[in-house]
Design an enzyme around this catalytic site. Structure first.
Site, PDB file in Angstrom:
ATOM      1  N   LYS A  95       0.864  -1.192   0.000  1.00  0.00           N
ATOM      2  CA  LYS A  95       0.000   0.000   0.000  1.00  0.00           C
ATOM      3  C   LYS A  95       0.889   1.227   0.000  1.00  0.00           C
ATOM      4  O   LYS A  95       2.005   1.188   0.515  1.00  0.00           O
ATOM      5  CB  LYS A  95      -0.884   0.012   1.259  1.00  0.00           C
ATOM      6  CG  LYS A  95      -2.117   0.848   1.127  1.00  0.00           C
ATOM      7  CD  LYS A  95      -3.200   0.103   0.365  1.00  0.00           C
ATOM      8  CE  LYS A  95      -4.466   0.888   0.230  1.00  0.00           C
ATOM      9  NZ  LYS A  95      -5.531   0.072  -0.363  1.00  0.00           N
ATOM     10  N   GLY A 225     -24.220   3.838   1.633  1.00  0.00           N
ATOM     11  CA  GLY A 225     -23.184   4.355   0.730  1.00  0.00           C
ATOM     12  C   GLY A 225     -23.666   4.205  -0.695  1.00  0.00           C
ATOM     13  O   GLY A 225     -24.091   3.119  -1.107  1.00  0.00           O
ATOM     14  N   TYR A 226     -23.621   5.308  -1.453  1.00  0.00           N
ATOM     15  CA  TYR A 226     -24.063   5.229  -2.854  1.00  0.00           C
ATOM     16  C   TYR A 226     -22.993   5.811  -3.764  1.00  0.00           C
ATOM     17  O   TYR A 226     -23.251   6.597  -4.664  1.00  0.00           O
ATOM     18  CB  TYR A 226     -25.409   5.957  -3.011  1.00  0.00           C
ATOM     19  CG  TYR A 226     -26.314   5.294  -4.036  1.00  0.00           C
ATOM     20  CD1 TYR A 226     -26.649   3.956  -3.927  1.00  0.00           C
ATOM     21  CD2 TYR A 226     -26.822   6.018  -5.116  1.00  0.00           C
ATOM     22  CE1 TYR A 226     -27.469   3.340  -4.862  1.00  0.00           C
ATOM     23  CE2 TYR A 226     -27.648   5.414  -6.056  1.00  0.00           C
ATOM     24  CZ  TYR A 226     -27.961   4.065  -5.918  1.00  0.00           C
ATOM     25  OH  TYR A 226     -28.779   3.460  -6.849  1.00  0.00           O
ATOM     26  N   GLY A 227     -21.740   5.425  -3.477  1.00  0.00           N
ATOM     27  CA  GLY A 227     -20.620   5.796  -4.341  1.00  0.00           C
ATOM     28  C   GLY A 227     -20.387   4.668  -5.318  1.00  0.00           C
ATOM     29  O   GLY A 227     -21.303   3.932  -5.684  1.00  0.00           O
ATOM     30  N   ASN A 228     -19.135   4.487  -5.717  1.00  0.00           N
ATOM     31  CA  ASN A 228     -18.812   3.459  -6.714  1.00  0.00           C
ATOM     32  C   ASN A 228     -19.314   2.082  -6.282  1.00  0.00           C
ATOM     33  O   ASN A 228     -20.036   1.413  -7.012  1.00  0.00           O
ATOM     34  CB  ASN A 228     -17.296   3.447  -6.949  1.00  0.00           C
ATOM     35  CG  ASN A 228     -16.863   2.299  -7.834  1.00  0.00           C
ATOM     36  OD1 ASN A 228     -16.707   1.177  -7.367  1.00  0.00           O
ATOM     37  ND2 ASN A 228     -16.709   2.552  -9.116  1.00  0.00           N
ATOM     38  N   TYR A 231     -23.397   1.932  -5.355  1.00  0.00           N
ATOM     39  CA  TYR A 231     -24.265   2.086  -6.522  1.00  0.00           C
ATOM     40  C   TYR A 231     -24.224   0.832  -7.404  1.00  0.00           C
ATOM     41  O   TYR A 231     -25.271   0.273  -7.752  1.00  0.00           O
ATOM     42  CB  TYR A 231     -23.875   3.333  -7.324  1.00  0.00           C
ATOM     43  CG  TYR A 231     -24.452   3.356  -8.720  1.00  0.00           C
ATOM     44  CD1 TYR A 231     -25.841   3.323  -8.915  1.00  0.00           C
ATOM     45  CD2 TYR A 231     -23.635   3.381  -9.840  1.00  0.00           C
ATOM     46  CE1 TYR A 231     -26.384   3.307 -10.193  1.00  0.00           C
ATOM     47  CE2 TYR A 231     -24.165   3.373 -11.117  1.00  0.00           C
ATOM     48  CZ  TYR A 231     -25.542   3.330 -11.293  1.00  0.00           C
ATOM     49  OH  TYR A 231     -26.071   3.318 -12.554  1.00  0.00           O
TER      50      TYR A 231
HETATM   51  P1  NAD Z   1     -16.955   6.430  -2.855  1.00  0.00           P
HETATM   52  O1  NAD Z   1     -16.220   7.613  -2.341  1.00  0.00           O
HETATM   53  O2  NAD Z   1     -17.232   6.313  -4.301  1.00  0.00           O
HETATM   54  O3  NAD Z   1     -18.380   6.322  -2.112  1.00  0.00           O
HETATM   55  C1  NAD Z   1     -18.546   6.406  -0.739  1.00  0.00           C
HETATM   56  C2  NAD Z   1     -20.022   6.642  -0.463  1.00  0.00           C
HETATM   57  O4  NAD Z   1     -20.242   6.593   0.944  1.00  0.00           O
HETATM   58  C3  NAD Z   1     -20.555   7.989  -0.931  1.00  0.00           C
HETATM   59  O5  NAD Z   1     -21.819   7.804  -1.523  1.00  0.00           O
HETATM   60  C4  NAD Z   1     -20.688   8.783   0.355  1.00  0.00           C
HETATM   61  O6  NAD Z   1     -21.685   9.788   0.289  1.00  0.00           O
HETATM   62  C5  NAD Z   1     -21.100   7.670   1.291  1.00  0.00           C
HETATM   63  N1  NAD Z   1     -20.982   8.022   2.709  1.00  0.00           N
HETATM   64  C6  NAD Z   1     -20.020   8.720   3.343  1.00  0.00           C
HETATM   65  N2  NAD Z   1     -20.339   8.853   4.642  1.00  0.00           N
HETATM   66  C7  NAD Z   1     -21.531   8.233   4.820  1.00  0.00           C
HETATM   67  C8  NAD Z   1     -22.392   8.006   5.917  1.00  0.00           C
HETATM   68  N3  NAD Z   1     -22.086   8.482   7.121  1.00  0.00           N
HETATM   69  N4  NAD Z   1     -23.530   7.324   5.722  1.00  0.00           N
HETATM   70  C9  NAD Z   1     -23.855   6.844   4.513  1.00  0.00           C
HETATM   71  N5  NAD Z   1     -23.092   7.016   3.435  1.00  0.00           N
HETATM   72  C10 NAD Z   1     -21.936   7.694   3.592  1.00  0.00           C
HETATM   73  O7  NAD Z   1     -16.154   5.165  -2.304  1.00  0.00           O
HETATM   74  P2  NAD Z   1     -16.225   3.671  -2.836  1.00  0.00           P
HETATM   75  O8  NAD Z   1     -15.149   3.471  -3.837  1.00  0.00           O
HETATM   76  O9  NAD Z   1     -17.629   3.336  -3.167  1.00  0.00           O
HETATM   77  O10 NAD Z   1     -15.752   2.860  -1.545  1.00  0.00           O
HETATM   78  C11 NAD Z   1     -16.644   2.590  -0.478  1.00  0.00           C
HETATM   79  C12 NAD Z   1     -15.992   1.627   0.493  1.00  0.00           C
HETATM   80  O11 NAD Z   1     -15.603   0.433  -0.195  1.00  0.00           O
HETATM   81  C13 NAD Z   1     -14.723   2.118   1.168  1.00  0.00           C
HETATM   82  O12 NAD Z   1     -14.659   1.539   2.452  1.00  0.00           O
HETATM   83  C14 NAD Z   1     -13.615   1.527   0.303  1.00  0.00           C
HETATM   84  O13 NAD Z   1     -12.394   1.393   1.021  1.00  0.00           O
HETATM   85  C15 NAD Z   1     -14.225   0.177   0.002  1.00  0.00           C
HETATM   86  N6  NAD Z   1     -13.668  -0.465  -1.190  1.00  0.00           N
HETATM   87  C16 NAD Z   1     -13.756   0.129  -2.408  1.00  0.00           C
HETATM   88  C17 NAD Z   1     -13.255  -0.533  -3.519  1.00  0.00           C
HETATM   89  C18 NAD Z   1     -13.372   0.076  -4.895  1.00  0.00           C
HETATM   90  O14 NAD Z   1     -13.000  -0.612  -5.864  1.00  0.00           O
HETATM   91  N7  NAD Z   1     -13.905   1.277  -5.061  1.00  0.00           N
HETATM   92  C19 NAD Z   1     -12.635  -1.774  -3.384  1.00  0.00           C
HETATM   93  C20 NAD Z   1     -12.566  -2.356  -2.123  1.00  0.00           C
HETATM   94  C21 NAD Z   1     -13.100  -1.693  -1.034  1.00  0.00           C
END
Ligand code: NAD
Length: 428
Positions: A95, A225-228, A231
């Protein structure tokens, strides 16, 4: 975070009766690079921690965040070692990170910082050595800057002649790249897609269970959570016939009892800046379809499947007794604390651990690396099919291990499978 990552490795190693020297090698990182590098007049501190490479090159993202610390990067590198082993990838764990708030930087300052970081780590990364990727606040565009700088350095310092083969191989040093420079189709959706594959694999095993009695169709799902990740998990679960009734982001949550439409909800979120107020069924959003709830109460809904896909430690001692879901899919990293994990598994809740549930992202990163190394470019269908095969295989090994225990504990099984794989490759 580091303490809890090390504690679970220690506990697993003891369960497996491993000797002290082996446990030390699993706990201590192989190499810690602590870097002070300058960008103009400013000096930044960064890290690249290479935890373990018994299974293959170190693999793990680069994070730009003010809270980055040696401890955090080491913990994340350690968990990457476990995650790659759980996923059955020929990778170890690493990392990287830089202590910086990228939101205070202009685009050209962000680019200068990214290039300077690559120059600082260039001697110890490479397609067969250490393969970085995006993480918090880094993205495909930053990977493109980084890989370009890395290739320039290699060409200059090693007087390399660039042909298509060497270019592809050098590009394999970074994953999560834009498609036009060797990124893989399907990477954006991969973490959510992989989570849905794992959930379906679990449900297939439970189908005939008298204990769980879950019907495959119309199972209700709530996603925090509705990020990557959140969603794409919602969208693909919806496409597979699950009824997603609640989703949230940092500004609030919505509950649509009859099941919401993830795409319409995303379009509405883009317009309003949040899912709060987006009560969307089919292609229509209407106040009569649902109501707004708090993001915390989403976790306590009486759904079949709960998917924390935002933050760590959200299911903890203070709310564990209010959780009603029968299955929790840990799509975020570490959303269920150790104490809550123990409590909930004792109550019969099945928790799919993060190292398995969200390993679809790193699995497609591996497929990107593989395509670059072999000069290939696959269709999205081919990537998705390979992802399914690999996720099913990862799940099956863990299920098989878990079925030897008295109680269903997929986290223990995942760590045992991972550590056995790593230890088997250690030079005695
Ligand atoms: P992102 O930034 O795209 O989305 C995060 C989402 O969480 C957003 O919609 C944000 O508004 C929401 N959020 C933040 N605080 C919140 C709360 N208090 N209540 C509800 N929602 C809240 O991030 P991501 O890429 O979707 O990653 C999300 C999680 O998954 C993280 O823990 C990340 O480490 C993990 N992860 C991601 C990946 C990847 O490929 N993107 C891979 C492995 C693990």
């Amino acid at each position: 975070m580091l303490e809890s990552a090390q504690a679970i490795i220690l506990k697993t190693a003891k369960n497996l009766d491993l000797p002290k020297e082996t446990i030390d090698r699993l706990i201590q990182p192989n190499v810690i690079h602590e870097l002070n590098f300058s960008v103009g007049k400013k000096i930044y501190k960064g890290f690249r921690i290479q935890h373990n490479n018994n299974l293959g090159p170190y693999k793990g993202g680069i994070r730009f965040h003010p809270n980055v610390s040696h401890e955090e990067v080491q913990a994340l590198a350690t968990l990457m070692t476990i995650k790659c082993a759980v996923a059955g990838l020929p990778y170890g764990g690493g990392k990287g990170g830089v202590i910086v708030n990228p939101k205070t930087l202009s685009e050209s300052e962000l680019k200068d910082l990214s290039l300077a970081y690559v120059r600082a780590i260039s001697n110890f990364i490479g397609p067969e050595l250490d393969v970085p990727a995006p993480d918090v606040n880094t993205n495909p565009k930053i990977m493109a800057w980084m890989v370009d700088e890395f290739i320039k350095l290699k060409v200059k310092n090693e007087k390399l002649k660039i042909n298509e083969k060497t270019l592809n191989k050098l590009r394999a040093t970074f994953t999560g790249k834009p498609i036009n420079i060797g990124g893989s189709l399907g990477r954006t959706e991969a973490t959510g897609r992989g989570g849905v594959f794992i959930l379906k694999a679990l449900l297939n095993k439970l189908k005939n269970s008298k204990v769980y009695n879950l019907k495959f169709n119309n199972l209700t799902v709530a996603v925090q959570g509705y990020g990557n990740v959140g969603y794409y998990f919602s969208k693909l679960a919806h496409n597979e016939g699950f009824k997603v009734i609640s989703v949230s982001d940092s500004k609030g949550a919505v509950l649509v009892k009859e099941g919401l439409d993830p795409d319409t909800t995303m379009n509405c979120k883009k317009e309003k800046g949040s899912v709060a107020g987006c009560y969307c069924k089919g292609s229509v959003c209407d106040i009569r379809f649902g109501r707004t709830i708090s993001s915390e109460s989403l976790l306590e809904l009486p759904v079949d499947i709960l998917v924390p896909a935002a933050l760590e430690n959200v299911i903890n001692e203070s709310n564990m007794k209010k959780i009603k879901a029968k299955i929790i899919v840990e799509m975020a990293n570490g959303p269920v604390t150790e104490k809550a994990y123990r409590y909930l598994t004792k109550q019969g809740v099945i928790i799919i651990p993060d190292v398995l549930a969200n390993s679809g992202g790193v699995t497609v990163s591996y497929l990107e690396w593989y395509q670059n190394m072999h000069g290939e470019r696959w269709s999205e269908d081919k990537v998705n099919n390979k992802l399914k095969i690999m996720m099913d295989s990862a799940f099956n090994s863990i299920w098989e291990k878990a079925s030897k225990f008295k109680a269903l504990d997929l986290k223990r099984a995942a760590f045992e499978v991972a550590i056995e794989r790593i230890v088997n490759k250690m030079v005695k």
